[in-house]
Design an enzyme around this catalytic site. Structure first.
Site, PDB file in Angstrom:
ATOM      1  N   LEU A   1       5.779   1.938   1.269  1.00  0.00           N
ATOM      2  CA  LEU A   1       4.860   2.635   0.382  1.00  0.00           C
ATOM      3  C   LEU A   1       3.442   2.410   0.883  1.00  0.00           C
ATOM      4  O   LEU A   1       3.196   1.520   1.694  1.00  0.00           O
ATOM      5  CB  LEU A   1       4.998   2.094  -1.053  1.00  0.00           C
ATOM      6  CG  LEU A   1       6.392   2.238  -1.684  1.00  0.00           C
ATOM      7  CD1 LEU A   1       6.453   1.467  -3.001  1.00  0.00           C
ATOM      8  CD2 LEU A   1       6.728   3.714  -1.908  1.00  0.00           C
ATOM      9  N   SER A   2       2.502   3.199   0.384  1.00  0.00           N
ATOM     10  CA  SER A   2       1.151   3.043   0.901  1.00  0.00           C
ATOM     11  C   SER A   2       0.624   1.638   0.675  1.00  0.00           C
ATOM     12  O   SER A   2      -0.125   1.110   1.494  1.00  0.00           O
ATOM     13  CB  SER A   2       0.203   4.075   0.276  1.00  0.00           C
ATOM     14  OG  SER A   2       0.220   4.009  -1.124  1.00  0.00           O
ATOM     15  N   GLU A   3       1.005   0.985  -0.458  1.00  0.00           N
ATOM     16  CA  GLU A   3       0.640  -0.411  -0.655  1.00  0.00           C
ATOM     17  C   GLU A   3       1.712  -1.177  -1.419  1.00  0.00           C
ATOM     18  O   GLU A   3       2.384  -0.615  -2.295  1.00  0.00           O
ATOM     19  CB  GLU A   3      -0.671  -0.548  -1.437  1.00  0.00           C
ATOM     20  CG  GLU A   3      -1.889  -0.848  -0.572  1.00  0.00           C
ATOM     21  CD  GLU A   3      -2.525   0.420  -0.052  1.00  0.00           C
ATOM     22  OE1 GLU A   3      -3.312   0.335   0.898  1.00  0.00           O
ATOM     23  OE2 GLU A   3      -2.221   1.492  -0.599  1.00  0.00           O
ATOM     24  N   THR A   4       1.825  -2.437  -1.072  1.00  0.00           N
ATOM     25  CA  THR A   4       2.584  -3.419  -1.846  1.00  0.00           C
ATOM     26  C   THR A   4       1.611  -4.496  -2.288  1.00  0.00           C
ATOM     27  O   THR A   4       0.893  -5.069  -1.462  1.00  0.00           O
ATOM     28  CB  THR A   4       3.713  -4.035  -1.015  1.00  0.00           C
ATOM     29  OG1 THR A   4       4.682  -3.027  -0.695  1.00  0.00           O
ATOM     30  CG2 THR A   4       4.409  -5.156  -1.785  1.00  0.00           C
TER      31      THR A   4
ATOM     32  N   HIS B   1      -4.962   1.649  -6.664  1.00  0.00           N
ATOM     33  CA  HIS B   1      -3.762   2.109  -7.373  1.00  0.00           C
ATOM     34  C   HIS B   1      -2.716   1.003  -7.481  1.00  0.00           C
ATOM     35  O   HIS B   1      -2.006   0.909  -8.484  1.00  0.00           O
ATOM     36  CB  HIS B   1      -3.183   3.370  -6.708  1.00  0.00           C
ATOM     37  CG  HIS B   1      -2.253   3.127  -5.577  1.00  0.00           C
ATOM     38  ND1 HIS B   1      -2.684   2.865  -4.291  1.00  0.00           N
ATOM     39  CD2 HIS B   1      -0.889   3.108  -5.526  1.00  0.00           C
ATOM     40  CE1 HIS B   1      -1.640   2.696  -3.508  1.00  0.00           C
ATOM     41  NE2 HIS B   1      -0.539   2.838  -4.223  1.00  0.00           N
TER      42      HIS B   1
END
Length: 270
Positions: A45-48, A75
């Site tokens: 995903l774009s961030e964890t 986010h």
């Protein structure tokens, strides 16, 4: 090493499959960097976000893309706050996230049910020149203005349609020596629109980028001569944010929805 809880949350949306998905991993202490990076790459995903509890309402937070750690992510902070408020119930009325290099982020429930208000340090941009490389990244499009924030370059385009239809050259965007490129313009139904590109961090286009609005809010507050604004990020998934400039702080208000919860089975590692 014990198994770790894992949540996936759609942030800056009130519906599943909208907004920007982020993974949230509460941990007793931060694991080794290489393990956090491996988990983020596996999540893809774009961030964890990795979150450590320090006390009641007090947390440390770090964020990883599939390829590297980032200084700030909005986010995934919203996603983490959503998980913590849901699990903490009425015992929590304010969350404070201490970051490595982006100050302290606070989150409180918003005035409307199901919303959260995040307060970040404002990132006031500086005017920059429109270089050939920037125009190349914009597929030859000449921006009206270019600004430089702490992490990103910001290209101001003429109108919403230019932002919506842009097909950037990602290989040139990745060479800009910044985290990424934000394109923005006045909106037709909102105050401003944007799209955000981070190919150097393994994300060609981010669906909804909270950190980008820490620089877009002071920019458009100055241009439009107003402190409270509405914004729309024009990715395929899309997202709407309410933005407010409060002195040296930016407040972002949005919603979040939990998509899944489970466990990372680290005890199966050799």
């Amino acid at each position: 090493m014990h198994n770790l809880p894992l949540y996936q949350v759609d942030a800056f949306t009130d519906q599943l499959f909208g907004g920007n998905p982020a993974a949230v991993v509460p941990v007793p202490d931060f694991p080794a960097d290489h393990l956090m990076q491996s988990i983020a790459a596996e999540n893809n995903l774009s961030e964890t976000a990795f979150v450590v509890i320090r006390g009641k309402g007090k947390f440390d937070i770090r964020w990883f893309t599939p390829t590297q750690e980032v200084r700030l992510c909005g986010h995934a902070t919203l996603a983490a706050a959503h998980v913590l408020f849901k699990s903490g119930g009425k015992d929590l009325d304010k969350l404070r996230f201490r970051t490595t290099s982006a100050g302290t982020i606070t989150v409180v429930p918003g005035e409307a049910a199901g919303t959260y208000r995040l307060t970040f340090p404002a990132d006031v941009p500086e005017k920059a020149k429109s270089s050939k490389k920037v125009r190349g990244a914009l597929a030859g499009l000449k921006p009206r203005e270019v600004y430089r924030g702490t992490d990103d370059l910001v290209a101001v385009l003429n109108d919403e349609e230019q932002v919506r239809s842009l097909a950037p050259n990602f290989h040139i965007v990745a060479q800009l020596k910044r985290r990424g490129l934000i394109v923005t313009a006045p909106g037709r139904e909102v105050d401003f629109v944007s799209r955000c590109f981070y190919p150097a961090y393994g994300i060609d286009e981010d669906p909804v980028t909270g950190s980008a609005h820490t620089v877009l809010t002071p920019l458009w507050a100055e241009k439009l001569k107003k402190k409270s604004l509405t914004a729309r990020q024009l990715s395929t998934r899309g997202g709407t944010l309410r933005c407010e400039l409060r002195g040296k702080k930016v407040r972002l208000t949005g919603q979040a929805v939990t998509y899944l919860s489970g466990q990372i089975l680290l005890d199966r590692l050799d």
